[in-house]
Scaffold this motif. Structure first.
Motif, PDB file in Angstrom:
ATOM      1  N   ALA A  71       0.825  -1.208   0.000  1.00 39.44           N
ATOM      2  CA  ALA A  71       0.000   0.000   0.000  1.00 39.44           C
ATOM      3  C   ALA A  71       0.863   1.263   0.000  1.00 39.44           C
ATOM      4  CB  ALA A  71      -0.927  -0.001   1.211  1.00 39.44           C
ATOM      5  N   ALA A  72       1.951   1.245   0.763  1.00 45.11           N
ATOM      6  CA  ALA A  72       2.834   2.418   0.810  1.00 45.11           C
ATOM      7  C   ALA A  72       3.534   2.633  -0.524  1.00 45.11           C
ATOM      8  CB  ALA A  72       3.854   2.248   1.928  1.00 45.11           C
ATOM      9  N   ILE A  73       3.982   1.546  -1.147  1.00 48.47           N
ATOM     10  CA  ILE A  73       4.615   1.670  -2.464  1.00 48.47           C
ATOM     11  C   ILE A  73       3.608   2.197  -3.481  1.00 48.47           C
ATOM     12  CG2 ILE A  73       5.698   0.388  -4.348  1.00 48.47           C
ATOM     13  CD1 ILE A  73       6.694  -1.610  -2.188  1.00 48.47           C
ATOM     14  N   ALA A  74       2.392   1.667  -3.457  1.00 43.55           N
ATOM     15  CA  ALA A  74       1.354   2.111  -4.397  1.00 43.55           C
ATOM     16  C   ALA A  74       1.083   3.602  -4.243  1.00 43.55           C
ATOM     17  CB  ALA A  74       0.078   1.306  -4.188  1.00 43.55           C
ATOM     18  N   ALA A  75       1.021   4.078  -3.006  1.00 37.48           N
ATOM     19  CA  ALA A  75       0.763   5.498  -2.770  1.00 37.48           C
ATOM     20  C   ALA A  75       1.886   6.358  -3.332  1.00 37.48           C
ATOM     21  CB  ALA A  75       0.589   5.752  -1.274  1.00 37.48           C
TER      22      ALA A  75
ATOM     23  N   ILE B  23       3.941   5.561  -5.845  1.00 41.75           N
ATOM     24  CA  ILE B  23       3.868   5.508  -7.306  1.00 41.75           C
ATOM     25  C   ILE B  23       2.741   6.396  -7.816  1.00 41.75           C
ATOM     26  CG2 ILE B  23       3.379   3.987  -9.270  1.00 41.75           C
ATOM     27  CD1 ILE B  23       4.796   1.769  -7.614  1.00 41.75           C
ATOM     28  N   GLU B  24       1.606   6.377  -7.126  1.00 39.33           N
ATOM     29  CA  GLU B  24       0.500   7.252  -7.519  1.00 39.33           C
ATOM     30  C   GLU B  24       0.918   8.717  -7.447  1.00 39.33           C
ATOM     31  OE1 GLU B  24      -4.228   7.976  -6.434  1.00 39.33           O
ATOM     32  OE2 GLU B  24      -3.019   6.587  -5.246  1.00 39.33           O
ATOM     33  N   ARG B  25       1.694   9.061  -6.410  1.00 39.99           N
ATOM     34  CA  ARG B  25       2.199  10.432  -6.294  1.00 39.99           C
ATOM     35  C   ARG B  25       3.076  10.796  -7.488  1.00 39.99           C
ATOM     36  NH1 ARG B  25       7.004  12.239  -5.269  1.00 39.99           N
ATOM     37  NH2 ARG B  25       7.788  10.180  -4.630  1.00 39.99           N
TER      38      ARG B  25
ATOM     39  N   ARG C 222       7.302  -9.150  -7.132  1.00 40.08           N
ATOM     40  CA  ARG C 222       5.857  -9.312  -6.968  1.00 40.08           C
ATOM     41  C   ARG C 222       5.261  -8.142  -6.181  1.00 40.08           C
ATOM     42  NH1 ARG C 222       2.714 -14.891  -5.691  1.00 40.08           N
ATOM     43  NH2 ARG C 222       0.630 -14.034  -5.430  1.00 40.08           N
ATOM     44  N   ARG C 223       5.948  -7.710  -5.138  1.00 42.96           N
ATOM     45  CA  ARG C 223       5.461  -6.540  -4.398  1.00 42.96           C
ATOM     46  C   ARG C 223       5.353  -5.322  -5.332  1.00 42.96           C
ATOM     47  NH1 ARG C 223       4.289 -10.148  -1.433  1.00 42.96           N
ATOM     48  NH2 ARG C 223       5.332 -10.678   0.523  1.00 42.96           N
ATOM     49  N   THR C 224       6.369  -5.143  -6.165  1.00 43.51           N
ATOM     50  CA  THR C 224       6.374  -4.009  -7.097  1.00 43.51           C
ATOM     51  C   THR C 224       5.212  -4.102  -8.072  1.00 43.51           C
ATOM     52  OG1 THR C 224       8.768  -3.733  -6.919  1.00 43.51           O
ATOM     53  CG2 THR C 224       7.708  -2.849  -8.903  1.00 43.51           C
ATOM     54  N   ARG C 225       5.078  -5.248  -8.716  1.00 40.26           N
ATOM     55  CA  ARG C 225       4.001  -5.417  -9.705  1.00 40.26           C
ATOM     56  C   ARG C 225       2.639  -5.148  -9.089  1.00 40.26           C
ATOM     57  NH1 ARG C 225       2.116 -11.290 -11.441  1.00 40.26           N
ATOM     58  NH2 ARG C 225       1.079 -10.950  -9.430  1.00 40.26           N
ATOM     59  N   ASP C 226       2.394  -5.709  -7.913  1.00 40.88           N
ATOM     60  CA  ASP C 226       1.071  -5.574  -7.314  1.00 40.88           C
ATOM     61  C   ASP C 226       0.821  -4.150  -6.816  1.00 40.88           C
ATOM     62  OD1 ASP C 226       0.757  -8.205  -7.947  1.00 40.88           O
ATOM     63  OD2 ASP C 226       0.925  -8.961  -5.896  1.00 40.88           O
ATOM     64  N   ALA C 227       1.873  -3.461  -6.367  1.00 35.45           N
ATOM     65  CA  ALA C 227       1.716  -2.057  -5.983  1.00 35.45           C
ATOM     66  C   ALA C 227       1.414  -1.193  -7.195  1.00 35.45           C
ATOM     67  CB  ALA C 227       2.985  -1.565  -5.288  1.00 35.45           C
ATOM     68  N   VAL C 228       2.086  -1.457  -8.324  1.00 36.89           N
ATOM     69  CA  VAL C 228       1.811  -0.698  -9.546  1.00 36.89           C
ATOM     70  C   VAL C 228       0.386  -0.950 -10.019  1.00 36.89           C
ATOM     71  CG1 VAL C 228       2.433  -0.392 -11.967  1.00 36.89           C
ATOM     72  CG2 VAL C 228       4.225  -0.584 -10.242  1.00 36.89           C
TER      73      VAL C 228
ATOM     74  N   THR D  37      -2.153  -1.554  -8.203  1.00 37.51           N
ATOM     75  CA  THR D  37      -3.011  -0.751  -7.319  1.00 37.51           C
ATOM     76  C   THR D  37      -2.985   0.711  -7.724  1.00 37.51           C
ATOM     77  OG1 THR D  37      -2.657  -2.266  -5.471  1.00 37.51           O
ATOM     78  CG2 THR D  37      -3.385  -0.049  -4.928  1.00 37.51           C
ATOM     79  N   ALA D  38      -1.789   1.240  -8.018  1.00 33.31           N
ATOM     80  CA  ALA D  38      -1.667   2.653  -8.375  1.00 33.31           C
ATOM     81  C   ALA D  38      -2.381   2.971  -9.679  1.00 33.31           C
ATOM     82  CB  ALA D  38      -0.191   3.047  -8.467  1.00 33.31           C
ATOM     83  N   VAL D  39      -2.222   2.112 -10.692  1.00 38.24           N
ATOM     84  CA  VAL D  39      -2.855   2.408 -11.975  1.00 38.24           C
ATOM     85  C   VAL D  39      -4.361   2.176 -11.928  1.00 38.24           C
ATOM     86  CG1 VAL D  39      -0.732   1.931 -13.242  1.00 38.24           C
ATOM     87  CG2 VAL D  39      -2.441   0.133 -13.008  1.00 38.24           C
ATOM     88  N   ALA D  40      -4.819   1.352 -10.995  1.00 34.62           N
ATOM     89  CA  ALA D  40      -6.264   1.206 -10.837  1.00 34.62           C
ATOM     90  C   ALA D  40      -6.887   2.513 -10.381  1.00 34.62           C
ATOM     91  CB  ALA D  40      -6.567   0.093  -9.832  1.00 34.62           C
ATOM     92  N   ARG D  41      -6.136   3.299  -9.626  1.00 30.93           N
ATOM     93  CA  ARG D  41      -6.641   4.591  -9.151  1.00 30.93           C
ATOM     94  C   ARG D  41      -6.515   5.684 -10.199  1.00 30.93           C
ATOM     95  NH1 ARG D  41      -2.997   3.947  -3.808  1.00 30.93           N
ATOM     96  NH2 ARG D  41      -4.282   2.464  -2.645  1.00 30.93           N
ATOM     97  N   THR D  42      -5.495   5.571 -11.052  1.00 30.48           N
ATOM     98  CA  THR D  42      -5.231   6.621 -12.034  1.00 30.48           C
ATOM     99  C   THR D  42      -5.682   6.257 -13.438  1.00 30.48           C
ATOM    100  OG1 THR D  42      -3.011   5.731 -12.454  1.00 30.48           O
ATOM    101  CG2 THR D  42      -3.224   7.400 -10.707  1.00 30.48           C
ATOM    102  N   ASN D  43      -6.034   4.983 -13.658  1.00 31.10           N
ATOM    103  CA  ASN D  43      -6.409   4.456 -14.972  1.00 31.10           C
ATOM    104  C   ASN D  43      -5.305   4.665 -16.001  1.00 31.10           C
ATOM    105  OD1 ASN D  43      -8.203   3.002 -16.603  1.00 31.10           O
ATOM    106  ND2 ASN D  43      -9.032   4.861 -17.503  1.00 31.10           N
ATOM    107  N   SER D  44      -4.066   4.593 -15.548  1.00 34.10           N
ATOM    108  CA  SER D  44      -2.930   4.755 -16.449  1.00 34.10           C
ATOM    109  C   SER D  44      -2.703   3.479 -17.253  1.00 34.10           C
ATOM    110  CB  SER D  44      -1.660   5.055 -15.637  1.00 34.10           C
ATOM    111  OG  SER D  44      -1.834   6.164 -14.793  1.00 34.10           O
TER     112      SER D  44
END
Length: 273
Positions: A121-125, A127-129, A152-158, A160-167
């Motif tokens: 969750a922290a990594i995703a936040a 990346i979203e920033r 795997r942590r990286t992939r899953d955090a990304v 999560t981030a792109v799900a919020r930004t639709n990137s």
């Protein structure tokens, strides 16, 4: 066009996607490289970390030296600064919820008993920033082929981030794990995520030569990467030859997968450039 390239460690993007990075840089695309697990650890170190430090021949801060190598490698590819580094610790420096080391031997695969949800969750936040700060048009990261815990942590955090930004999101196939028959599969994706089959993208001889020079900049990692007795050039050539019949591409290439959807009902924006 701005592409955010999210690398688990301070060599992964170049090892697996370096030819693409040369192509993007040469066409004038704005490339932002963010390395997730680039935080400097404090001793005491885990036994496996100490073993790796001896192999790397690094004295002092082990990650600072690797960050310097990454700067040299990315500059060789033609990727301009800034080179962003996350504060997160490599798995060899992390402790699990029970206080033990996340990695307690030399195999970083399949260490997923502790899901580290807070870390993801922290990594995703973060990346979203970065996506917002740099007005990113598309994101590229690893597919986690080989199931390395940090990949795997990286992939899953990304995801999560792109799900919020639709990137739009592209995944690269991870080298060297891609070349190891016993581990060269992508671990299961979260529910609802759909990706394309791998597509081979041809890399010219001159572009490939620049990639190999960039890989050589990771001096601390070369002994470990070449521990099987083959040079990096030989490993790449063998891998491309072994998979050439499947992909039908002459010469050198890298394989990538497009993320098509993050839920069963919501397709992701196209990453076509």
């Amino acid at each position: 066009m701005t592409t955010l390239v999210v690398s688990p460690h301070l060599d992964d993007a170049v090892l697996s996607y370096g030819g693409h990075l040369v192509q993007l840089a040469d066409t004038g695309e704005h490339v932002v490289v963010y390395t997730v697990f680039a935080g400097s650890p404090a001793p005491p170190y885990s036994p496996i970390a100490t073993t790796f430090h001896d192999q790397w021949a690094i004295v002092g801060d082990p990650v600072a030296a690797r960050r310097d190598e990454n700067v040299a490698a990315l500059a060789t590819l033609g990727v301009d600064p800034p080179y962003l580094c996350g504060p997160f610790l490599d798995a060899i420096y992390r402790r699990n919820a029970q206080g033990g080391w996340v990695i307690d031997d030399e195999n970083p695969m399949d260490h997923h008993a502790d899901d580290e949800d807070d870390l993801v969750a922290a990594i995703a936040a973060d990346i979203e920033r970065v996506i917002g700060e740099f007005s990113v048009d598309r994101v590229v990261t690893c597919a986690a082929v080989g199931n390395h815990v940090d990949h795997r942590r990286t992939r899953d955090a990304v995801l999560t981030a792109v799900a919020r930004t639709n990137s739009p999101l592209t995944l690269w196939d991870d080298f060297p794990y891609l070349a190891w028959p016993e581990v060269n599969v992508m671990p299961a994706l979260p529910a609802g995520v759909r990706v394309s089959e791998p597509v081979a993208v041809a890399i010219s001889d001159s572009e490939w030569a620049r990639k190999l020079r960039a890989v050589g900049a990771y001096a601390s990692q070369i002994a470990m990467l070449e521990s099987g007795g083959q040079t990096m050039s030989e490993q790449y050539a063998e891998d491309c030859a072994n998979r050439r019949g499947h992909h039908g591409v002459d010469g050198f290439y890298e394989t990538v997968r497009e993320v098509l959807a993050l839920t069963d009902s919501a397709p992701l924006r196209s990453s076509a450039r």
